[in-house]
Scaffold this motif. Structure first.
Motif, PDB file in Angstrom:
ATOM      1  N   ALA A  50      21.921   3.339  -3.632  1.00 16.49           N
ATOM      2  CA  ALA A  50      20.754   3.794  -4.398  1.00 16.49           C
ATOM      3  C   ALA A  50      19.619   2.787  -4.277  1.00 16.49           C
ATOM      4  N   ARG A  51      19.963   1.527  -4.414  1.00 15.10           N
ATOM      5  CA  ARG A  51      18.941   0.481  -4.357  1.00 15.10           C
ATOM      6  C   ARG A  51      18.234   0.497  -2.999  1.00 15.10           C
ATOM      7  N   GLU A  52      19.033   0.588  -1.940  1.00 15.08           N
ATOM      8  CA  GLU A  52      18.448   0.590  -0.591  1.00 15.08           C
ATOM      9  C   GLU A  52      17.590   1.831  -0.354  1.00 15.08           C
ATOM     10  N   SER A  53      18.106   2.960  -0.785  1.00 13.14           N
ATOM     11  CA  SER A  53      17.361   4.203  -0.566  1.00 13.14           C
ATOM     12  C   SER A  53      16.010   4.153  -1.259  1.00 13.14           C
ATOM     13  N   MET A  54      16.015   3.689  -2.496  1.00 10.39           N
ATOM     14  CA  MET A  54      14.767   3.684  -3.252  1.00 10.39           C
ATOM     15  C   MET A  54      13.816   2.612  -2.728  1.00 10.39           C
ATOM     16  N   ALA A  55      14.371   1.467  -2.324  1.00 10.75           N
ATOM     17  CA  ALA A  55      13.503   0.435  -1.750  1.00 10.75           C
ATOM     18  C   ALA A  55      12.789   1.004  -0.525  1.00 10.75           C
ATOM     19  N   TYR A  56      13.534   1.775   0.240  1.00 11.92           N
ATOM     20  CA  TYR A  56      12.942   2.382   1.424  1.00 11.92           C
ATOM     21  C   TYR A  56      11.841   3.371   1.034  1.00 11.92           C
ATOM     22  N   LEU A  57      12.164   4.242   0.079  1.00  9.27           N
ATOM     23  CA  LEU A  57      11.193   5.262  -0.328  1.00  9.27           C
ATOM     24  C   LEU A  57       9.930   4.647  -0.927  1.00  9.27           C
ATOM     25  N   LEU A  58      10.144   3.594  -1.715  1.00  6.44           N
ATOM     26  CA  LEU A  58       8.993   3.011  -2.395  1.00  6.44           C
ATOM     27  C   LEU A  58       8.121   2.206  -1.444  1.00  6.44           C
ATOM     28  N   ASP A  59       8.730   1.600  -0.446  1.00  6.20           N
ATOM     29  CA  ASP A  59       7.940   0.749   0.452  1.00  6.20           C
ATOM     30  C   ASP A  59       7.258   1.515   1.572  1.00  6.20           C
ATOM     31  N   GLN A  60       7.943   2.511   2.081  1.00  3.45           N
ATOM     32  CA  GLN A  60       7.377   3.295   3.187  1.00  3.45           C
ATOM     33  C   GLN A  60       6.792   2.382   4.250  1.00  3.45           C
ATOM     34  N   ALA A  61       7.663   1.527   4.794  1.00  2.00           N
ATOM     35  CA  ALA A  61       7.202   0.481   5.703  1.00  2.00           C
ATOM     36  C   ALA A  61       6.485   1.034   6.930  1.00  2.00           C
ATOM     37  N   GLY A  62       6.818   2.235   7.321  1.00  2.00           N
ATOM     38  CA  GLY A  62       6.239   2.749   8.556  1.00  2.00           C
ATOM     39  C   GLY A  62       4.819   3.267   8.405  1.00  2.00           C
ATOM     40  N   LEU A  63       4.332   3.330   7.166  1.00  3.61           N
ATOM     41  CA  LEU A  63       3.032   3.953   6.957  1.00  3.61           C
ATOM     42  C   LEU A  63       1.876   3.069   7.403  1.00  3.61           C
ATOM     43  N   ASP A  64       0.851   3.708   7.860  1.00  4.64           N
ATOM     44  CA  ASP A  64      -0.411   3.051   8.135  1.00  4.64           C
ATOM     45  C   ASP A  64      -0.872   2.332   6.856  1.00  4.64           C
ATOM     46  N   GLU A  65      -1.498   1.191   7.026  1.00  3.81           N
ATOM     47  CA  GLU A  65      -1.803   0.348   5.869  1.00  3.81           C
ATOM     48  C   GLU A  65      -2.608   1.079   4.792  1.00  3.81           C
ATOM     49  N   ASP A  66      -3.631   1.816   5.194  1.00  6.82           N
ATOM     50  CA  ASP A  66      -4.481   2.463   4.192  1.00  6.82           C
ATOM     51  C   ASP A  66      -3.770   3.628   3.517  1.00  6.82           C
ATOM     52  N   ILE A  67      -3.008   4.386   4.295  1.00  5.01           N
ATOM     53  CA  ILE A  67      -2.245   5.485   3.699  1.00  5.01           C
ATOM     54  C   ILE A  67      -1.159   4.904   2.807  1.00  5.01           C
ATOM     55  N   GLY A  68      -0.572   3.795   3.256  1.00  6.11           N
ATOM     56  CA  GLY A  68       0.437   3.114   2.451  1.00  6.11           C
ATOM     57  C   GLY A  68      -0.117   2.710   1.101  1.00  6.11           C
ATOM     58  N   GLU A  69      -1.376   2.319   1.094  1.00  4.83           N
ATOM     59  CA  GLU A  69      -2.014   1.918  -0.166  1.00  4.83           C
ATOM     60  C   GLU A  69      -2.114   3.109  -1.120  1.00  4.83           C
ATOM     61  N   ILE A  70      -2.417   4.262  -0.587  1.00  6.85           N
ATOM     62  CA  ILE A  70      -2.511   5.455  -1.424  1.00  6.85           C
ATOM     63  C   ILE A  70      -1.115   5.862  -1.912  1.00  6.85           C
ATOM     64  N   TRP A  71      -0.131   5.713  -1.029  1.00  5.01           N
ATOM     65  CA  TRP A  71       1.248   6.015  -1.424  1.00  5.01           C
ATOM     66  C   TRP A  71       1.682   5.122  -2.580  1.00  5.01           C
ATOM     67  N   ARG A  72       1.172   3.896  -2.596  1.00  5.82           N
ATOM     68  CA  ARG A  72       1.564   2.966  -3.668  1.00  5.82           C
ATOM     69  C   ARG A  72       1.152   3.469  -5.052  1.00  5.82           C
TER      70      ARG A  72
END
Lengths: 488, 297
Positions: free
Chosen positions: B207-229
């Motif tokens: 669960a911890r790993e899955s959510m860390a992945y979902l919350l971070d969305q490491a693959g996202l473009d920086e600006d889109i990642g900011e909106i995802w945050r």
């Protein structure tokens, strides 16, 4: 990437010619032999005889005609309540839509998916229902539209920016266009414009590589202005008064007592839409282009105002070069200090052939970093393309080919001058307007002696008329009361 | 991020949009299990959707057996976008499709669930995805999260609407194999049920790993990642304290009006991106027209 595509766009657009054509066809620049003198003389007489831009017919005829040209709007999905408006245009969507409209004029610079997304957003906004629009009228004037007007069409004839246009006839028999703003939209957009951090992110996505802060500041100001219909009415009054009696330029007059912050009422105009103009004769299209050109640059140099929205929907064509200009929601006013360097750039490069002075003007305006380690010759080399159509006299066709060349030059990040060029804030909006205008001229593949027309308009040359339209305009100019002080 | 066991969520927006567009029928045989006028349709169009969806995953993952089923059997780690889009397609088809379409996708889910069984390595307990108790947990977490997200960031449903929504959704649980008698049919019952499961919840490593992945969305473009945050912050802020504590997230403090507005604005941007995908606008218009027609009738 400090240097922005905007920079070059602005420099080119300010006094030169920026041409963009969205179509795929490219046509060659063709010089044509001088026009038909006799024909021209007749045209000039006709223009003068017609005596100013009175294209209007009777009120009932206009009322009917405006209905025939109704845009196809999704009335079946009409917004019925202020809550509908908020869920459609709130949460940044209204802001994004306006950004999209503004950015659409630089569409060469937008990533395709961004262009698609912003286009879809505009498609997603339905009109107001008859009741909702009537409610705005009643809030503003204390009575419903069917009492306020002698005749009121509850169905809108056109979508407008954050509002829609209805046709009506006033109690004293004037056919009018009534632009009604979506209720609550001003508050929503103002609140959304406050989220600078998010806006900055979005601009970085929408307009990668551009000077986001300058763009943001200017766009916030422009959008806020566009929300204020009183300001729009003020601008339209200014243009209407300035061009009063002009042989080919028409600006519908504002009806003061029927205009407020959320409603703006002006004379109803009717004419041919831009899309149908391409079916007209070559000569007619060139005349229309000449009028647009004269309007844009005379407004810039004499009114020190750049009129807003070069959207094709904001022009109505009447033949003989007569054009009605609609929508003054986005007008940029320049101070004399802001205008002077623009004028000087054109002057020193195109008229006086003084590259050093041209360079100093660029620096004065803030386009070029002072002391940049570049040869002046190199700078001229790279920027002169934007002035190609006015550097030398003679007829010239504005083509898509030339347009693409100019655009490619803007986007050339490897250009040696790129690191030293940027756009000062007060000129950011010029680019949007210029691109829109010259996209239209390119769309028409318009031919004229642009340099000769420019010389008529340039305050530092004030050449005699070069075309029949110029002659007709000279009559209008001579008849104007005390003009001198505006040409400062 | 360090060695990430998850593939990037490639094409999540595109695939979700495609799923949505095709789940809204052009020529529906009937109004499906909800239909125009239902609160399900209304909430299904709410701006808060992404926050509700993310919160729902975060709550669901805290049940060790539900998490183990996903972790051990699905393509979650290799194709997370595909897994999310598949779930989304199922939810939207049940919500907006006609009855035949909803029954068809539900039958498929039940068939897939038949093969999802095993032993959870954390608790040592056996599990089966077709177990009505697990299915109910997943169902309840979604219903609860949809309501919470809409209250915080969307158009808040009235108390009556919220009750109606919980009641409407009973049939969705039935479709995947939960007896109706087990399913909460009011917000009060739903709250009781959520509280009753709480002692069994824990944050496993999966669960911890899955959510860390979902919350971070490491693959996202920086600006889109900011909106995802913003969406991520909205989801974390919407969690009950106990869930936040299980995950070990810092208390984000009270959700101020200004912060809510910011998150709503980011949701508006995300919605705009979503709207730009082919077919999404048309699907929404189809639903809007049906809703209007029903209202007028």
């Amino acid at each position: 990437m400090k240097r922005s595509t905007l920079a070059a766009l602005v420099i080119g657009g300010a006094a030169g010619f920026v041409v963009m054509r969205r179509g795929l066809h490219s046509r060659r620049v063709v010089s044509r032999p001088g026009g038909l003198r006799l024909h021209r003389g007749l045209a000039a007489i006709q223009l003068v005889l017609r005596g100013g831009a009175r294209y209007a017919g009777s009120a009932p005829r206009l009322f009917t005609a405006a209905g025939e040209n109704r845009q196809r709007l999704r009335n079946d999905l009409a917004l019925q309540t202020a809550e509908d408006v908020a869920s459609t245009l709130g949460a940044m969507k209204g802001v994004l839509m306006k950004l999209g409209q503004m950015a659409s004029y630089v569409d060469e610079g937008l990533p395709p998916e961004v262009r698609r997304t912003l286009g879809r957003l505009q498609d997603s906004v339905p009109p107001m229902s008859a009741e909702l629009a009537a409610g705005v009228i009643e809030e503003e004037f204390g009575q419903p539209p069917d009492q306020l007007f002698a005749r009121w069409d509850p169905e809108p004839i056109a979508a407008a920016s954050i509002g829609q246009v209805h046709r009506a006839i006033t109690h004293d028999g004037r056919a009018v266009a009534v632009k009604v703003q979506y209720p609550g939209i001003a508050e929503t957009i103002e609140a959304d414009l406050g989220n600078v951090a998010l806006l900055r992110r979005m601009l970085r996505i929408i307009a990668p590589g551009q000077d986001v802060d300058a763009l943001l500041a200017e766009l916030r100001e422009r959008i806020a202005e566009e929300l204020d219909y009183e300001r729009e009415a003020e601008n339209q009054r200014l243009f209407a008064a300035f061009y009063d009696g002009h042989p080919t330029i028409g600006v519908p007059k504002i009806v003061d007592e029927l205009s407020t912050q959320r409603v703006v009422t002006s004379d109803l105009a009717d004419g041919t839409r831009f899309a149908e103009l391409t079916g007209w004769s070559r000569h007619e299209q060139d005349l229309a282009a000449e009028t647009i050109y004269r309007f844009v640059f005379r407004s810039l140099y004499e009114l020190r105002a750049f009129n807003g929205d070069p959207h094709p929907g904001n022009y109505l064509f009447h033949g003989g070069g007569r054009v009605t200009f609609l929508d003054f929601g986005l007008v940029k006013h320049f101070s004399p200090d802001e205008l002077l360097p623009l004028m000087n750039m054109a002057r020193f490069l195109c008229v006086e052939n003084d590259p050093d002075a041209f360079r100093r003007s660029l620096e004065d305006a803030g386009f070029l970093r002072p002391g940049a380690p570049l040869d002046t010759e190199l700078i001229v080399d790279h920027l002169a393309v934007f002035y190609d159509t006015i550097r030398r006299p003679g007829e010239l066709t504005i083509t898509g080919d030339y347009a693409s060349r100019v655009v490619r030059r803007f986007f050339d990040v490897r250009s040696p001058i790129a690191p030293y060029v940027q756009v000062p804030r007060s000129y950011v909006i010029l680019q949007r307007i210029n691109l829109g205008v010259f996209a239209l001229l390119g769309e028409l593949t318009a031919t004229a002696d642009w340099r000769a027309i420019a010389e008529e308009i340039w305050p530092f040359v004030q050449a005699p008329p070069s075309t029949p339209m110029g002659e007709a305009e000279a009559g209008w100019l001579a008849g104007r009361p005390h003009r001198a002080e505006t040409a400062a | 991020m360090t060695a990430d066991p998850y593939a990037a969520a490639v094409g999540l927006v595109e695939r979700s949009a495609a799923a949505y567009a095709s789940s809204v029928p052009e020529h529906p045989a009937d109004d499906g299990f909800f239909g125009p006028g239902s609160v399900t349709w209304k909430l299904g169009a709410d701006l808060s959707g992404p926050v509700g969806g993310l919160r729902s995953l975060m709550i669901q993952a805290l049940h060790p057996l539900a998490m183990a089923g996903v972790d051990q059997h699905s393509h979650w780690r290799t194709d997370p976008a595909g897994r999310l889009a598949a779930t989304y397609a199922y939810v939207t088809t049940v919500s907006f499709g006609d009855r035949a379409a909803a029954e068809q996708v539900s039958a498929r889910v039940r068939r897939v669930h038949e093969h999802v069984r095993g032993v959870d390595t954390v608790t040592g307990q056996p599990y089966a995805a077709s177990d009505p108790a697990l299915l109910l947990w997943v169902h309840a977490a979604l219903v609860d999260s949809t309501l919470v997200a809409a209250r915080l960031f969307g158009t808040p449903p009235t108390a009556a609407e919220a009750d109606q929504y919980v009641a409407e959704m009973v049939v969705a649980a039935e479709l995947v194999g939960v007896p109706a008698a087990m399913v909460p049919a009011s917000t009060a019952r739903l709250d009781d049920y959520m509280a009753s499961v709480r002692p069994r919840l824990q944050c496993t490593q999966a669960a911890r790993e899955s959510m860390a992945y979902l919350l971070d969305q490491a693959g996202l473009d920086e600006d889109i990642g900011e909106i995802w945050r913003y969406v991520r912050d909205g989801a974390v802020a919407s969690l009950p304290d106990w869930a936040r504590q299980l995950y070990g997230y810092a208390d984000p403090g009270p959700l101020t009006g200004a912060r809510r507005t910011e998150i709503r604005q980011a949701l508006g941007v995300m919605d705009t991106v979503y709207l730009g995908e082919p077919g999404v606008l048309e699907a929404r218009q189809r639903l809007a027209l049906r809703t209007r027609a029903a209202r007028g009738a």
